[in-house]
Structures are given as structure tokens and as C-alpha cells.
Design a protein around this motif. Structure first.
Motif, short mmCIF file in Angstrom:
data_model
loop_
_atom_site.label_atom_id
_atom_site.label_comp_id
_atom_site.label_asym_id
_atom_site.label_seq_id
_atom_site.Cartn_x
_atom_site.Cartn_y
_atom_site.Cartn_z
N LEU A 172 -1.80 -2.65 5.86
CA LEU A 172 -3.21 -2.99 5.70
C LEU A 172 -3.39 -4.47 6.04
CD1 LEU A 172 -6.14 -2.61 4.63
CD2 LEU A 172 -5.25 -3.18 2.35
N ILE A 209 0.85 -1.17 0.00
CA ILE A 209 0.00 0.00 0.00
C ILE A 209 0.90 1.23 0.00
CG2 ILE A 209 -1.93 -1.12 1.16
CD1 ILE A 209 -0.98 0.24 3.77
N PRO A 235 -6.51 -6.88 5.67
CA PRO A 235 -7.90 -7.00 5.23
C PRO A 235 -8.74 -7.80 6.22
CG PRO A 235 -6.38 -7.49 3.43
CD PRO A 235 -5.57 -7.42 4.68
N LEU A 266 -10.09 1.46 -6.28
CA LEU A 266 -10.48 0.60 -5.16
C LEU A 266 -10.83 -0.80 -5.64
CD1 LEU A 266 -12.90 3.02 -3.25
CD2 LEU A 266 -10.48 2.58 -2.72
N TYR A 305 -9.49 -9.80 -0.15
CA TYR A 305 -8.93 -8.63 -0.82
C TYR A 305 -8.94 -8.94 -2.31
CZ TYR A 305 -5.67 -5.26 -2.73
OH TYR A 305 -5.11 -4.26 -3.50
N TYR A 360 -10.93 -1.61 -0.62
CA TYR A 360 -9.52 -1.42 -0.30
C TYR A 360 -8.78 -0.78 -1.48
CZ TYR A 360 -10.42 -4.70 3.53
OH TYR A 360 -10.92 -5.31 4.66
#
Length: 323
Positions: A237, A229, A239, A305, A243, A310
Motif C-alpha cells: 500500500l 497490510i 497512501p 478502516l 495515513y 485505508y
């Protein structure tokens, strides 16, 4: 089923890798004793592929084989039909006797991004962790590696690799073993270790980095590629569930945080050599991988996204040395 005798012979001849023989035969015997779904159908297809050495092999600029006298149309169609039995083909592309295996991933794009940043592979012994069907293993040989070992627990990937190896004339310089990194002892035997697209599938990412370091000789090089990220040294991150519709995903650090992790477990000379957003042209459905792919997992109203909300996939390549 599979005869791994050639692997054992290669290991026995390499003083750095001989210790692997203390555990590997039993691990592979255990694997052979398990049920593997469609394996019988895949093996029937594999037996129909010739292992005659082709007139031309390219591993430097692509993974391609051809003969001076091309296959006639019927033979070419027969080969294509056999290879499509091994669907889905995820890593590639391959060009074999006029058949273009247009895989889900343009793995050649990743190779082109990382190649300028890694040490010369000439005469190196290389380990490719999570190697998929072995596409990058062939490119490693094309870049001069002496011997490449790949590990990946997927049975289909092993069969696909063996299909390409037969079409390559049954080369012994590349060997794929159906194992996970956690099954390898501390070998400290490889000049270069690649781990690409694996880290985010590991529940304990630092343990994975330590396992990779344990396979390298002193002064050896790690090439690590993973989803990241945007952020600083403290951004990660995790999840909540899926993801981009992927299961079994855990940690997505920023590239800067990943650099800190590598240094924390003892790597030196750690460099972030590439970061890029994964394009919809690099991972997509094709006639060789007809399931859903990345375009189906991106928010149609906001391409920055995933469908879960995400950040869309971004990947980084880091290069590091073992002291």
C-alpha cells in the motif's frame, strides 16, 4: 547544552565502534549549533531532576525506579510537574518514585510480543534505530545487553531520555544520540539492531534495510517492526497522502512482501514472528499525551478502516540475520 564526552569515551574503548569517532563529533557539534525551539525550557526542567542512584531499579519487567523511603506527596507532585513540562510522552510507560508516566503507547506490549522471538541479548552491543525517548533501550538492558545506543533526531525525545537516565542514577549503559540512520557510517559493529516504527517513514525502504544491515556484524540479528497490510508477496500500500492522519508515510508492504525485501538486500533466516492489529488500548491519548491519538484516526462507522479509508493499523515483527 549537551555533553557527549561520555559517548566518545565509550566508543574509544570499543574497537568495533572506534571508527564512529571519525564523523560523530562533528555531527553532534553541528546539531548543537542549531536552534531547537523549546529546548531552553526543557533543559531548565531537566536540571531540576536529581541523578541520585535509586534503591531499586527494574528494567526487566518494567521501567521503574523507587527508593526504600518513598517521596512524600509534595516531592512526588513536584517531580510529576517537572516531567509534564516535557509533554508529550509517547513511548513508555515509566514508573518513577511513585509517578506513573502513562504514555500514548503501551510500548511494553510490543516488547512482550517480540522478546520470545529474538536472540538472547546478554552481553550484546545493541543499536536501536528511531528509538523515540528510549523506552525499549532500557528494556534491552533489562534483557542483558551490555551497551545500547539509540538514535533519533527528535530533541524532545533526547531530553525525555536524559530525564529518565538521571532518575536511573545516570547510567552510562544506554546512550541516545540525536541522529538519523542516514548519518551513520557503515560500522558493521552491532550484535543486534532494532528498527521499530521507522520503515514506513522512509522514501526508499530498501535503502533503509541496507543501512540497517551495514550496522550489523556478520551473524548479527535485525529486529524489524513496522506497519503492514494483509496480503501476499506482491502486495504493497502506498497512501496517496496521509495515513491515520500521519504525514511522511510511504510504503506499507504485506509481511510476506517485507520478507522478500529483506532477502533481496541480503538478509538470511528471515522469519515473520508476529502480526497483530493495533488495538485502541495500545495507542491512545492520556494526561501525559493530550493530543489526538489512534482512536481519533479510525473511521467511527467502520473500525477496520482509517479516517482516510485505508486498512486500520496492523503491525508485524520480522527477525533476520546478516550472513
Amino acid at each position: 547544552m549537551f555533553n557527549f564526552g561520555n559517548v566518545y569515551q565509550l566508543l574509544a574503548q570499543d574497537t568495533r565502534l572506534q571508527a564512529w569517532l571519525n564523523v560523530l563529533p562533528q555531527q553532534l557539534d553541528d546539531w548543537q549549533s542549531q536552534s531547537h525551539g523549546d529546548l531552553d525550557r526543557w533543559l531548565r526542567a531537566l536540571k531540576k531532576i536529581s541523578d541520585a542512584t535509586p534503591d531499586h531499579i527494574d528494567m526487566k519487567d518494567s521501567v521503574s525506579v523507587r527508593n526504600e523511603q518513598p517521596l512524600h506527596e509534595g516531592e512526588q507532585q513536584k517531580l510529576e510537574n517537572i516531567l509534564k513540562i516535557l509533554h508529550p510522552w509517547r513511548k513508555g510507560p515509566y514508573h518513577v518514585h511513585g509517578v506513573h508516566i502513562d504514555t500514548e503507547w503501551r510500548s511494553d506490549w510490543k516488547w512482550e510480543r517480540l522478546l520470545p522471538h529474538i536472540s538472547d541479548l546478554t552481553n550484546r552491543t545493541v543499536l536501536d534505530v528511531g528509538c523515540g525517548n528510549g523506552y525499549h533501550m532500557w528494556r534491552m538492558l533489562g534483557a542483558g545487553a551490555r551497551q545500547v545506543y539509540g538514535i533519533d533526531p527528535s530533541t524532545l525525545f533526547l531530553v525525555q531520555f536524559e530525564a529518565i537516565r538521571k532518575l536511573m542514577g545516570n547510567s552510562q549503559q544506554a546512550q541516545l544520540l540525536p541522529l538519523g540512520i542516514e548519518q551513520l557510517p557503515k560500522l558493521e559493529a552491532f550484535d543486534t539492531v532494532f528498527s521499530m516504527g521507522v520503515l514506513y517513514h522512509r522514501r526508499s525502504p530498501l535503502d533503509h534495510l541496507i543501512q540497517l544491515k551495514d550496522q550489523l556484524v556478520s551473524g548479527g540479528e535485525l529486529i524489524l517492526e513496522t506497519l503492514v497490510i494483509t496480503g501476499d508477496e506482491n502486495d504493497v500500500l502506498i497512501p496517496a497522502d496521509r495515513y491515520a492522519q500521519m504525514r511522511n508515510v510511504y510504503f506499507f508492504p504485506s509481511a510476506k512482501a517485507l520478507k522478500v525485501w529483506l532477502e533481496k538486500v541480503g538478509f538470511i533466516d528471515v522469519n515473520i514472528v508476529d502480526e497483530n492489529d493495533t488495538s485502541l488500548g495500545e495507542q491512545r491519548s492520556t494526561e501525559w499525551m493530550t493530543h489526538n491519538s489512534l482512536p481519533d484516526y479510525i473511521d467511527p462507522n467502520n473500525p477496520s478502516l482509517t479516517v482516510e479509508g485505508y486498512p486500520a493499523p496492523r503491525r508485524a515483527i520480522l527477525v533476520a540475520k546478516k550472513p
